[in-house]
Design a protein around this motif. Sequence first.
Motif, PDB file in Angstrom:
ATOM      1  N   LYS A 138       0.868  -1.383  -0.068  1.00  0.00           N
ATOM      2  CA  LYS A 138       0.006  -0.179  -0.190  1.00  0.00           C
ATOM      3  C   LYS A 138       0.800   1.001   0.006  1.00  0.00           C
ATOM      4  O   LYS A 138       0.566   2.176  -0.582  1.00  0.00           O
ATOM      5  N   ARG A 167       3.460   5.796  -2.925  1.00  0.00           N
ATOM      6  CA  ARG A 167       4.543   6.620  -3.494  1.00  0.00           C
ATOM      7  C   ARG A 167       4.608   6.759  -5.007  1.00  0.00           C
ATOM      8  O   ARG A 167       4.881   7.808  -5.495  1.00  0.00           O
ATOM      9  N   THR A 196       1.962   6.389  -6.786  1.00  0.00           N
ATOM     10  CA  THR A 196       0.770   7.327  -7.391  1.00  0.00           C
ATOM     11  C   THR A 196       1.198   8.805  -6.978  1.00  0.00           C
ATOM     12  O   THR A 196       0.900   9.666  -8.052  1.00  0.00           O
ATOM     13  N   HIS A 222       2.313  14.098  -8.769  1.00  0.00           N
ATOM     14  CA  HIS A 222       3.133  15.553  -8.714  1.00  0.00           C
ATOM     15  C   HIS A 222       4.149  15.727  -9.841  1.00  0.00           C
ATOM     16  O   HIS A 222       4.246  16.884 -10.143  1.00  0.00           O
ATOM     17  N   GLU A 239      -9.685   1.488   1.105  1.00  0.00           N
ATOM     18  CA  GLU A 239      -9.710   2.414   2.271  1.00  0.00           C
ATOM     19  C   GLU A 239      -9.218   3.833   1.725  1.00  0.00           C
ATOM     20  O   GLU A 239      -9.641   4.810   1.837  1.00  0.00           O
ATOM     21  N   CYS A 260      -0.435  19.460  -3.536  1.00  0.00           N
ATOM     22  CA  CYS A 260       0.204  19.374  -2.386  1.00  0.00           C
ATOM     23  C   CYS A 260      -0.609  19.595  -1.010  1.00  0.00           C
ATOM     24  O   CYS A 260      -0.499  18.887  -0.175  1.00  0.00           O
ATOM     25  N   HIS A 305      -2.255  16.231  -0.451  1.00  0.00           N
ATOM     26  CA  HIS A 305      -1.515  15.235  -0.166  1.00  0.00           C
ATOM     27  C   HIS A 305      -1.115  15.361   1.439  1.00  0.00           C
ATOM     28  O   HIS A 305      -1.102  14.510   2.007  1.00  0.00           O
ATOM     29  N   ASN A 306      -1.161  16.792   1.894  1.00  0.00           N
ATOM     30  CA  ASN A 306      -1.010  17.008   3.123  1.00  0.00           C
ATOM     31  C   ASN A 306      -2.117  16.558   3.859  1.00  0.00           C
ATOM     32  O   ASN A 306      -1.935  16.163   5.219  1.00  0.00           O
ATOM     33  N   ASN A 323      -1.546  12.960   4.434  1.00  0.00           N
ATOM     34  CA  ASN A 323      -0.302  13.071   5.597  1.00  0.00           C
ATOM     35  C   ASN A 323      -0.889  13.266   6.833  1.00  0.00           C
ATOM     36  O   ASN A 323      -0.677  12.357   7.557  1.00  0.00           O
ATOM     37  N   LEU A 382      -2.413  10.324   8.193  1.00  0.00           N
ATOM     38  CA  LEU A 382      -1.691   8.991   8.669  1.00  0.00           C
ATOM     39  C   LEU A 382      -0.661   9.580   9.604  1.00  0.00           C
ATOM     40  O   LEU A 382       0.336   8.822   9.853  1.00  0.00           O
ATOM     41  N   PHE A 388       4.118  18.636   4.307  1.00  0.00           N
ATOM     42  CA  PHE A 388       5.014  19.114   3.505  1.00  0.00           C
ATOM     43  C   PHE A 388       4.906  20.502   3.318  1.00  0.00           C
ATOM     44  O   PHE A 388       3.789  20.962   3.216  1.00  0.00           O
ATOM     45  N   VAL A 435       7.120  22.898  -3.244  1.00  0.00           N
ATOM     46  CA  VAL A 435       6.889  21.754  -4.157  1.00  0.00           C
ATOM     47  C   VAL A 435       7.349  22.026  -5.595  1.00  0.00           C
ATOM     48  O   VAL A 435       7.725  20.634  -6.220  1.00  0.00           O
ATOM     49  N   ARG A 455      10.769  20.315  -5.063  1.00  0.00           N
ATOM     50  CA  ARG A 455      10.856  18.863  -4.663  1.00  0.00           C
ATOM     51  C   ARG A 455      10.410  17.988  -6.147  1.00  0.00           C
ATOM     52  O   ARG A 455      10.923  17.232  -6.437  1.00  0.00           O
ATOM     53  N   TRP A 456       9.262  18.685  -6.739  1.00  0.00           N
ATOM     54  CA  TRP A 456       8.908  17.833  -8.159  1.00  0.00           C
ATOM     55  C   TRP A 456       9.078  18.589  -9.143  1.00  0.00           C
ATOM     56  O   TRP A 456       8.582  19.712  -9.665  1.00  0.00           O
TER      57      TRP A 456
HETATM   58  P1  FAD Z   1       4.415   9.459   0.362  1.00  0.00           P
HETATM   59  O1  FAD Z   1       3.380  10.286   1.217  1.00  0.00           O
HETATM   60  O2  FAD Z   1       3.871   8.536  -0.641  1.00  0.00           O
HETATM   61  O3  FAD Z   1       4.958  10.573  -0.478  1.00  0.00           O
HETATM   62  C1  FAD Z   1       6.050  10.570  -1.569  1.00  0.00           C
HETATM   63  C2  FAD Z   1       6.929  11.709  -1.121  1.00  0.00           C
HETATM   64  O4  FAD Z   1       6.324  12.932  -1.776  1.00  0.00           O
HETATM   65  C3  FAD Z   1       7.396  12.237  -0.175  1.00  0.00           C
HETATM   66  O5  FAD Z   1       8.873  11.370  -0.022  1.00  0.00           O
HETATM   67  C4  FAD Z   1       7.912  13.641  -0.138  1.00  0.00           C
HETATM   68  O6  FAD Z   1       9.130  13.863  -0.605  1.00  0.00           O
HETATM   69  C5  FAD Z   1       6.787  13.977  -0.985  1.00  0.00           C
HETATM   70  N1  FAD Z   1       5.604  14.742  -0.342  1.00  0.00           N
HETATM   71  C6  FAD Z   1       5.039  14.573   0.884  1.00  0.00           C
HETATM   72  N2  FAD Z   1       4.100  15.093   1.014  1.00  0.00           N
HETATM   73  C7  FAD Z   1       3.917  16.050   0.063  1.00  0.00           C
HETATM   74  C8  FAD Z   1       3.123  16.809  -0.363  1.00  0.00           C
HETATM   75  N3  FAD Z   1       1.995  17.682   0.595  1.00  0.00           N
HETATM   76  N4  FAD Z   1       3.299  17.803  -1.539  1.00  0.00           N
HETATM   77  C9  FAD Z   1       4.201  17.302  -2.521  1.00  0.00           C
HETATM   78  N5  FAD Z   1       5.293  16.437  -2.251  1.00  0.00           N
HETATM   79  C10 FAD Z   1       4.833  15.666  -0.746  1.00  0.00           C
HETATM   80  N6  FAD Z   1      -2.218   5.324   2.830  1.00  0.00           N
HETATM   81  C11 FAD Z   1      -3.157   4.780   3.930  1.00  0.00           C
HETATM   82  O7  FAD Z   1      -2.656   4.101   4.653  1.00  0.00           O
HETATM   83  N7  FAD Z   1      -4.398   5.113   4.259  1.00  0.00           N
HETATM   84  C12 FAD Z   1      -5.036   6.158   2.975  1.00  0.00           C
HETATM   85  O8  FAD Z   1      -6.180   6.385   3.184  1.00  0.00           O
HETATM   86  C13 FAD Z   1      -4.162   6.539   2.051  1.00  0.00           C
HETATM   87  N8  FAD Z   1      -4.844   7.253   1.085  1.00  0.00           N
HETATM   88  C14 FAD Z   1      -3.988   7.509  -0.112  1.00  0.00           C
HETATM   89  C15 FAD Z   1      -4.899   8.262  -1.245  1.00  0.00           C
HETATM   90  C16 FAD Z   1      -4.139   8.429  -2.409  1.00  0.00           C
HETATM   91  C17 FAD Z   1      -4.931   9.173  -3.226  1.00  0.00           C
HETATM   92  C18 FAD Z   1      -2.673   8.099  -2.414  1.00  0.00           C
HETATM   93  C19 FAD Z   1      -2.020   8.516  -3.632  1.00  0.00           C
HETATM   94  C20 FAD Z   1      -2.271   7.386  -1.542  1.00  0.00           C
HETATM   95  C21 FAD Z   1      -2.596   7.177  -0.226  1.00  0.00           C
HETATM   96  N9  FAD Z   1      -2.197   6.370   0.769  1.00  0.00           N
HETATM   97  C22 FAD Z   1      -2.825   6.034   1.692  1.00  0.00           C
HETATM   98  C23 FAD Z   1      -0.877   6.227   0.624  1.00  0.00           C
HETATM   99  C24 FAD Z   1      -0.028   7.125   1.475  1.00  0.00           C
HETATM  100  O9  FAD Z   1      -0.097   8.635   1.122  1.00  0.00           O
HETATM  101  C25 FAD Z   1       1.566   6.999   1.361  1.00  0.00           C
HETATM  102  O10 FAD Z   1       1.923   7.064  -0.165  1.00  0.00           O
HETATM  103  C26 FAD Z   1       2.526   6.072   1.756  1.00  0.00           C
HETATM  104  O11 FAD Z   1       1.882   5.849   3.247  1.00  0.00           O
HETATM  105  C27 FAD Z   1       3.912   5.902   1.671  1.00  0.00           C
HETATM  106  O12 FAD Z   1       4.141   7.301   2.221  1.00  0.00           O
HETATM  107  P2  FAD Z   1       5.575   7.933   2.298  1.00  0.00           P
HETATM  108  O13 FAD Z   1       5.862   8.669   3.664  1.00  0.00           O
HETATM  109  O14 FAD Z   1       6.581   7.132   1.751  1.00  0.00           O
HETATM  110  O15 FAD Z   1       5.405   9.186   1.193  1.00  0.00           O
END
Ligand code: FAD
Length: 193
Positions: free
Chosen positions: A76, A81, A83, A88, A121, A148, A151-152, A155, A158, A163, A168, A171-172
């Motif tokens: 998941k 990551r 997606t 982004h 979920e 952004c 995504h926050n 974040n 969870l 971020f 942004v 980063r991207w």
């Molecule tokens: P990720 O959140 O995957 O982020 C990847 C990278 O993006 C980070 O390393 C950082 O460099 C960058 N980043 C972080 N925040 C931002 C931001 N705001 N703007 C720009 N760049 C940023 N997981 C669940 O457990 N429950 C859920 O309900 C859930 N819903 C999701 C919904 C969607 C649409 C998506 C795409 C994912 C969802 N996920 C969910 C997965 C979760 O968001 C994370 O992708 C996963 O937990 C891995 O997190 P990570 O800490 O590696 O970084």
Amino acid sequence: MSENPLQALFQTFAKLSNTVQAHLSNLIPQPPHHSTSPITKTPSISISSSSKVTPSPNDSSHDPINKGQSAGPVTKEGLGRATWTFLHTLAAQYPDNPTRQQKKDVKELMSILSRMYPCKECADHFQEILRSNPVQAGSHAEFSQWLCHVHNTVNRSLNKVVFPCERVEARWGKLECEQRACDILGSTTNFWK
Ligand code: FAD
């Protein structure tokens, strides 16, 4: 070509997502200061006729999508990551002056994602987020800031670090492709308007 435009859009998303995953899975782990670099289009991937990505021979367990897991189903977190990377990167390449069609497409893409994301979920949660944060895609800046922000929102739910959205763009970045070969179709012409 599919007759259903939504299906076609989703297939396009799936292909793009696979491509981004393929690029990332072939990246050598980067030192921290490189982690903010734009994605480079690497030529080292071979895609077989069945569309499965064949890893390069030196591909190891250093997979930034599944973080150290060499093989097996995507987790998941890995799916998330990949997606977010796709979304982004799309936002980074989204034009300053999008066509009507591009604005429509991006809204449809988010809507399809909230219904078909292969983690129920997450999809349900994303649907709720979209209801309170309708897609803003009037320009590149608007879409990347909106993304952004949503995504926050994920974040926060969870308990992850929020971020700073002013970073942004750093980063991207856009995909690094020669002669703008990776530009979004229609970003330099207005024939869709
Ligand atoms: P990720 O959140 O995957 O982020 C990847 C990278 O993006 C980070 O390393 C950082 O460099 C960058 N980043 C972080 N925040 C931002 C931001 N705001 N703007 C720009 N760049 C940023 N997981 C669940 O457990 N429950 C859920 O309900 C859930 N819903 C999701 C919904 C969607 C649409 C998506 C795409 C994912 C969802 N996920 C969910 C997965 C979760 O968001 C994370 O992708 C996963 O937990 C891995 O997190 P990570 O800490 O590696 O970084």
